[in-house]
Motif scaffolding. Structure first.
Motif, PDB file in Angstrom:
ATOM      1  N   LEU A  80       0.822  -1.206   0.000  1.00 56.17           N
ATOM      2  CA  LEU A  80       0.000   0.000   0.000  1.00 56.17           C
ATOM      3  C   LEU A  80       0.857   1.257   0.000  1.00 56.17           C
ATOM      4  O   LEU A  80       0.523   2.263  -0.638  1.00 56.17           O
ATOM      5  N   LEU A  81       1.998   1.234   0.723  1.00 56.18           N
ATOM      6  CA  LEU A  81       2.904   2.390   0.722  1.00 56.18           C
ATOM      7  C   LEU A  81       3.437   2.660  -0.680  1.00 56.18           C
ATOM      8  O   LEU A  81       3.467   3.807  -1.152  1.00 56.18           O
ATOM      9  N   LYS A  82       3.844   1.601  -1.358  1.00 47.68           N
ATOM     10  CA  LYS A  82       4.384   1.758  -2.720  1.00 47.68           C
ATOM     11  C   LYS A  82       3.318   2.275  -3.666  1.00 47.68           C
ATOM     12  O   LYS A  82       3.561   3.214  -4.453  1.00 47.68           O
ATOM     13  N   ASP A  83       2.120   1.678  -3.584  1.00 43.26           N
ATOM     14  CA  ASP A  83       1.030   2.114  -4.474  1.00 43.26           C
ATOM     15  C   ASP A  83       0.632   3.550  -4.196  1.00 43.26           C
ATOM     16  O   ASP A  83       0.377   4.337  -5.118  1.00 43.26           O
ATOM     17  N   THR A  84       0.586   3.938  -2.925  1.00 42.72           N
ATOM     18  CA  THR A  84       0.161   5.305  -2.579  1.00 42.72           C
ATOM     19  C   THR A  84       1.220   6.320  -3.001  1.00 42.72           C
ATOM     20  O   THR A  84       0.884   7.419  -3.490  1.00 42.72           O
ATOM     21  N   ASN A  85       2.510   6.003  -2.835  1.00 36.47           N
ATOM     22  CA  ASN A  85       3.571   6.909  -3.303  1.00 36.47           C
ATOM     23  C   ASN A  85       3.446   7.130  -4.804  1.00 36.47           C
ATOM     24  O   ASN A  85       3.597   8.260  -5.300  1.00 36.47           O
ATOM     25  N   LEU A  86       3.196   6.056  -5.559  1.00 33.25           N
ATOM     26  CA  LEU A  86       3.042   6.176  -7.009  1.00 33.25           C
ATOM     27  C   LEU A  86       1.807   6.996  -7.349  1.00 33.25           C
ATOM     28  O   LEU A  86       1.841   7.848  -8.254  1.00 33.25           O
ATOM     29  N   LEU A  87       0.704   6.760  -6.616  1.00 30.84           N
ATOM     30  CA  LEU A  87      -0.521   7.522  -6.851  1.00 30.84           C
ATOM     31  C   LEU A  87      -0.296   9.013  -6.617  1.00 30.84           C
ATOM     32  O   LEU A  87      -0.681   9.862  -7.438  1.00 30.84           O
ATOM     33  N   LEU A  88       0.353   9.361  -5.510  1.00 34.54           N
ATOM     34  CA  LEU A  88       0.605  10.772  -5.203  1.00 34.54           C
ATOM     35  C   LEU A  88       1.550  11.387  -6.218  1.00 34.54           C
ATOM     36  O   LEU A  88       1.412  12.565  -6.598  1.00 34.54           O
ATOM     37  N   SER A  89       2.516  10.622  -6.695  1.00 32.39           N
ATOM     38  CA  SER A  89       3.450  11.126  -7.702  1.00 32.39           C
ATOM     39  C   SER A  89       2.724  11.434  -9.009  1.00 32.39           C
ATOM     40  O   SER A  89       2.969  12.471  -9.649  1.00 32.39           O
ATOM     41  N   ASN A  90       1.810  10.545  -9.406  1.00 29.90           N
ATOM     42  CA  ASN A  90       1.043  10.777 -10.636  1.00 29.90           C
ATOM     43  C   ASN A  90       0.154  12.001 -10.489  1.00 29.90           C
ATOM     44  O   ASN A  90       0.053  12.835 -11.403  1.00 29.90           O
ATOM     45  N   TRP A  91      -0.524  12.116  -9.356  1.00 33.33           N
ATOM     46  CA  TRP A  91      -1.372  13.295  -9.132  1.00 33.33           C
ATOM     47  C   TRP A  91      -0.538  14.572  -9.163  1.00 33.33           C
ATOM     48  O   TRP A  91      -0.939  15.581  -9.760  1.00 33.33           O
ATOM     49  N   ASN A  92       0.619  14.541  -8.503  1.00 40.48           N
ATOM     50  CA  ASN A  92       1.462  15.732  -8.420  1.00 40.48           C
ATOM     51  C   ASN A  92       1.932  16.160  -9.814  1.00 40.48           C
ATOM     52  O   ASN A  92       1.996  17.355 -10.115  1.00 40.48           O
ATOM     53  N   ALA A  93       2.249  15.182 -10.662  1.00 40.42           N
ATOM     54  CA  ALA A  93       2.698  15.505 -12.020  1.00 40.42           C
ATOM     55  C   ALA A  93       1.573  16.140 -12.827  1.00 40.42           C
ATOM     56  O   ALA A  93       1.789  17.100 -13.580  1.00 40.42           O
ATOM     57  N   ARG A  94       0.370  15.622 -12.653  1.00 45.87           N
ATOM     58  CA  ARG A  94      -0.756  16.194 -13.390  1.00 45.87           C
ATOM     59  C   ARG A  94      -1.112  17.590 -12.900  1.00 45.87           C
ATOM     60  O   ARG A  94      -1.486  18.452 -13.697  1.00 45.87           O
ATOM     61  N   LEU A  95      -1.014  17.810 -11.625  1.00 43.14           N
ATOM     62  CA  LEU A  95      -1.383  19.113 -11.047  1.00 43.14           C
ATOM     63  C   LEU A  95      -0.289  20.152 -11.228  1.00 43.14           C
ATOM     64  O   LEU A  95      -0.533  21.347 -11.029  1.00 43.14           O
ATOM     65  N   ASN A  96       0.932  19.704 -11.567  1.00 42.19           N
ATOM     66  CA  ASN A  96       2.072  20.621 -11.700  1.00 42.19           C
ATOM     67  C   ASN A  96       2.333  21.368 -10.392  1.00 42.19           C
ATOM     68  O   ASN A  96       2.671  22.551 -10.375  1.00 42.19           O
ATOM     69  N   SER A  97       2.138  20.653  -9.285  1.00 41.61           N
ATOM     70  CA  SER A  97       2.400  21.228  -7.972  1.00 41.61           C
ATOM     71  C   SER A  97       3.796  20.812  -7.511  1.00 41.61           C
ATOM     72  O   SER A  97       4.513  20.078  -8.200  1.00 41.61           O
ATOM     73  N   ASP A  98       4.182  21.275  -6.312  1.00 41.15           N
ATOM     74  CA  ASP A  98       5.517  21.002  -5.807  1.00 41.15           C
ATOM     75  C   ASP A  98       5.578  19.619  -5.155  1.00 41.15           C
ATOM     76  O   ASP A  98       6.332  18.749  -5.566  1.00 41.15           O
TER      77      ASP A  98
END
Length: 602
Positions: A80-98
Motif C-alpha cells: 500500500l505504501l508503494k502504491d500510494t507513493n506512485l498515486l501521489l506522484s502521478n497526481w502531483n505531475a498532473r497538477l504541476n504542484s511542488d
C-alpha cells in the motif's frame, strides 16, 4: 535702469515658471506612477488569487479517494505504501504542484510524491504546522512557510481524510510560489508580499526577503523563529513604523534596511484575500527626476528662445494662455473620465441584474425539468395504472348488473350488500387516483424538508406494485425501524425511489427469476436506502458516467433520470452512489440526514 529691471523681471518670471513646471511635472509623474502601481498590484492580486484558488479545492477532492484511507488503516503495508507513493506522484505531475503528501493523525508523513527524492518528506513529522492542526479540526488548512526539509518557499493546502465519521489523516498539497515570478515578469516596479505580521516572504529584491515592514517586538520575533516559518532570519524592519495599519494608509514612505540609506518610494497595497497577505508595489520617487529634468530643460530652452524673439510682456501673456489651456484640457480629461466611470457603473448594474434574472430562470427550468421527469415516469407506469383501475371497474359493472336483477326480484338485502361492495370499489379507485395525483403534483419549494421514510417507500411500492406483478417481479423490503424521518421532501424522495425501482425493473426483464429489493440501514446521524436487483449489473465504464446528463444505455430515453435523482438528493445534503450487489446485479444507495423529534431540516 529700467532695462536692467525688465531683464531681472523676465529672469525672475522664467525661474518661477520653471519651478512651477518642474513641480507640476513631478506631481503628474507621481500621480501616473501611483495609478500604474495601483493597477499592477491589483492585477497581481487577481492573478495570484486565481492561481491559489485553482489549488485550494484539490485536497478536498483527492481526500475522498478510498486508496488513501486504506493506507491509513494499514500504515505498515509495504504494498500500500508503494502504491500510494506512485498515486501521489502521478497526481502531483498532473497538477504541476511542488509536493503532495499524506500524514497520519499524529502528523507523521506516510507517503509523498517525492518519496524517491533525496529530500523526501516521508518519515518527517509536521504536527506543529498550522495547516495540519487546522485539518485535524475538520477544516481546510492554508499556510505559507519556508520548507524545513526542502528549504523552498511554498504555500500549503490541506484537508482531513475522513474514514466514516473519524479523521484518520491529512492530505497536504504544497505549491511552489515561483509562479509569482512568471506573473511579475512584465511589471516595471518593485513589489513584495507580506504576511499578517508584515514579514516579507516574497519580493522582487532579495535583501527584503524575510524582513519586516514594521518594527516587531521581541516576543513577536521569538514566536516567528519558534514556528520555523522563515528559518533564522534577522527580521529587520524596513520602515520606521510600528504598526502595519500606518503603512497601509501611506501613499509614500522611506523603505530599506536599517544599515542602509532608505529611499523614498511611492507605495500601493491591496489585500490578497483569506490568507491575510498583502501585496505592496513600490516605485522610487527618484525615477521621476529624469522626466522632471527633461521637462524643465525643455521649458527653459523654450522660454529662453521666446524671450529672445518676443518681449517680456508677450512672453508672459503666452505663458498665461498656455497654462489656461493646460488647465482646460485637464478639466476636460477629468470630466471625460468621470463620464466613462458613470457609464461603466451603469453597465455593471445592468450585468448584475441580468445575472440575477438568469439565475432565477435557471432555477425555474430545473424545477420544471424535475416535474417533467415525474410526468414521464407516470407515462411509463400508465399500463399499470390502467390495470389497477380496470379490475375494480369490471367488478363494479358486475355488481351493478347483479343489483338490477335483484331489484326486479325485490331482494333488497342483497342489493344493499352489492351497493356496499360498490362503495368499497369506488374508494379503491379513488385511492389509486389519489396516489398518482399526489406523486404528479408540483413541489412546494417553500415547504419544510422533512419526510417520513415509511410513507415515501410505501407510496413508491404501491405505485410500482401492479407493474411488478404483471412482470412477475418479486419485491423484498426490509425496514429495521418504523417512523424514520429524514431531511428530504416526501414527494421528491418518492420520485427518486420510484425512478430507481423503475430502472431496476427494466434491468431484470431478461432475468429468469427477477427480484428487486429495498433495504434500509440506520445510523446515528444518517439513513441509507439500498435499492438492488438481480439483473446483469453495470460495468465499470458505465458506472463512471451513469450520473452524467444525457448518458443512457437504453434505446429510448434522454439519460436525465439518474442525473435529476442525484441532484434532488444532493440538494438535501445527501448522496446517491452505485455499486455491485453482493449476489449480482446493481445496487443504488441513497444516504440522507436522519432527523429526530425537534430537529430542524437543513
Amino acid at each position: 535702469m529700467r532695462r536692467r529691471l525688465f531683464i531681472s523681471l523676465v529672469i525672475a518670471i522664467g525661474v518661477l515658471l520653471t519651478v512651477m513646471v518642474g513641480s507640476f511635472t513631478y506631481s503628474s509623474v507621481e500621480k501616473r506612477f501611483t495609478t500604474e502601481i495601483e493597477y499592477d498590484v491589483y492585477q497581481l492580486q487577481e492573478k495570484l488569487s486565481a492561481e491559489l484558488a485553482r489549488y485550494s479545492e484539490i485536497p478536498v477532492v483527492l481526500s475522498a479517494d478510498p486508496r488513501l484511507k486504506r493506507l491509513l488503516r494499514v500504515p505498515n503495508s509495504e504494498r500500500l505504501l508503494k502504491d500510494t507513493n506512485l498515486l501521489l506522484s502521478n497526481w502531483n505531475a498532473r497538477l504541476n504542484s511542488d509536493v503532495l503528501y499524506l500524514m497520519d493523525r499524529n502528523g507523521l508523513t506516510l507517503a509523498a510524491s517525492n518519496a524517491d527524492a533525496p529530500q523526501s518528506f516521508v518519515g518527517h513529522n509536521y504536527n506543529y504546522r498550522p495547516y495540519f492542526q487546522q485539518a485535524l479540526k475538520g477544516q481546510k488548512g492554508r499556510y505559507y512557510a519556508l520548507g524545513v526539509v526542502s528549504d523552498k518557499r511554498g504555500y500549503y493546502f490541506s484537508y482531513p481524510i475522513w474514514d466514516g465519521k473519524e479523521i484518520t489523516g491529512v492530505l497536504t498539497l504544497k505549491v511552489d510560489l515561483s509562479i509569482i515570478d512568471s506573473i511579475w515578469d512584465q511589471q516595471k516596479f518593485d513589489y513584495l508580499i507580506a504576511d499578517p505580521l508584515g514579514v516579507v516572504f516574497y519580493s522582487s529584491r532579495d535583501e527584503w526577503l524575510y524582513q519586516s515592514l514594521s518594527i516587531l517586538s521581541d516576543p513577536q520575533k521569538e514566536n516567528i523563529r519558534d514556528s520555523r516559518r522563515y528559518g533564522d532570519s534577522a527580521l529587520s524592519h524596513l520602515t520606521k513604523f510600528t504598526a502595519l495599519e500606518d503603512i497601509e494608509a501611506q501613499e509614500a514612505l522611506h523603505l530599506g534596511l536599517p544599515n542602509k540609506d532608505r529611499e523614498r518610494v511611492l507605495v500601493s497595497n491591496t489585500d490578497l484575500g483569506s490568507a491575510g497577505w498583502r501585496i505592496y508595489g513600490f516605485i522610487p520617487t527618484s525615477n521621476a527626476w529624469p522626466v522632471v529634468t527633461q521637462s524643465v530643460l525643455i521649458f527653459a530652452t523654450f522660454y529662453g528662445l521666446l524671450v529672445l524673439v518676443l518681449t517680456a510682456w508677450l512672453q508672459t501673456v503666452k505663458a498665461q494662455r498656455k497654462l489656461a489651456r493646460l488647465n482646460d484640457e485637464l478639466e476636460q480629461k477629468v470630466a471625460s473620465r468621470t463620464a466613462s466611470l458613470e457609464e461603466t457603473n451603469t453597465k455593471l448594474r445592468q450585468s448584475i441584474q441580468q445575472y440575477e434574472d438568469t439565475q432565477k430562470a435557471l432555477r425555474q427550468t430545473e424545477n420544471e425539468l424535475i416535474q417533467a421527469a415525474k410526468l414521464a415516469m407516470l407515462g411509463e407506469l400508465s399500463a399499470s395504472i390502467n390495470h389497477e383501475i380496470n379490475q375494480p371497474l369490471a367488478a363494479m359493472r358486475t355488481y351493478t348488473e347483479n343489483s338490477i336483477k335483484l331489484m326486479d326480484k325485490e331482494r333488497y338485502d342483497s342489493v344493499k350488500g352489492n351497493l356496499n361492495q360498490l362503495n368499497e370499489l369506488i374508494g379503491m379507485v379513488a385511492d389509486i387516483v389519489a396516489r398518482f395525483k399526489i406523486f404528479a403534483r408540483k413541489q412546494n419549494l417553500e415547504g419544510k424538508a422533512r419526510a417520513s421514510l415509511d410513507d415515501a417507500i410505501t407510496a413508491s411500492l404501491k405505485l410500482s406494485a401492479a407493474s411488478f406483478i404483471k412482470k412477475g417481479i418479486q419485491i423484498a423490503c426490509y425496514m429495521p425501524e418504523k417512523g424514520l424521518m429524514v431531511n428530504a421532501d416526501t414527494v421528491q424522495l418518492e420520485q427518486v425511489i420510484l425512478n430507481l425501482l423503475n430502472n431496476a425493473s427494466q434491468a431484470v426483464m431478461n432475468t429468469p427469476s427477477p427480484e428487486i429489493g429495498i433495504k434500509v440501514e440506520t445510523f446515528l446521524e444518517r439513513v441509507s436506502i439500498h435499492v438492488w436487483d438481480n439483473g446483469p449489473g453495470v460495468d465499470n465504464d458505465t458506472k463512471k458516467h451513469i450520473f452524467s446528463p444525457f448518458y443512457t444505455t437504453k434505446k429510448e430515453g434522454l439519460g436525465l433520470g439518474l442525473t435529476i435523482c442525484r441532484r434532488i438528493v444532493e440538494e438535501f445534503g445527501g448522496s446517491l452512489q452505485i455499486s455491485d450487489h453482493p449476489t449480482g446485479g446493481a445496487e443504488f444507495t441513497i444516504t440522507l440526514q436522519r432527523l429526530y423529534d425537534g430537529d430542524t431540516p437543513q
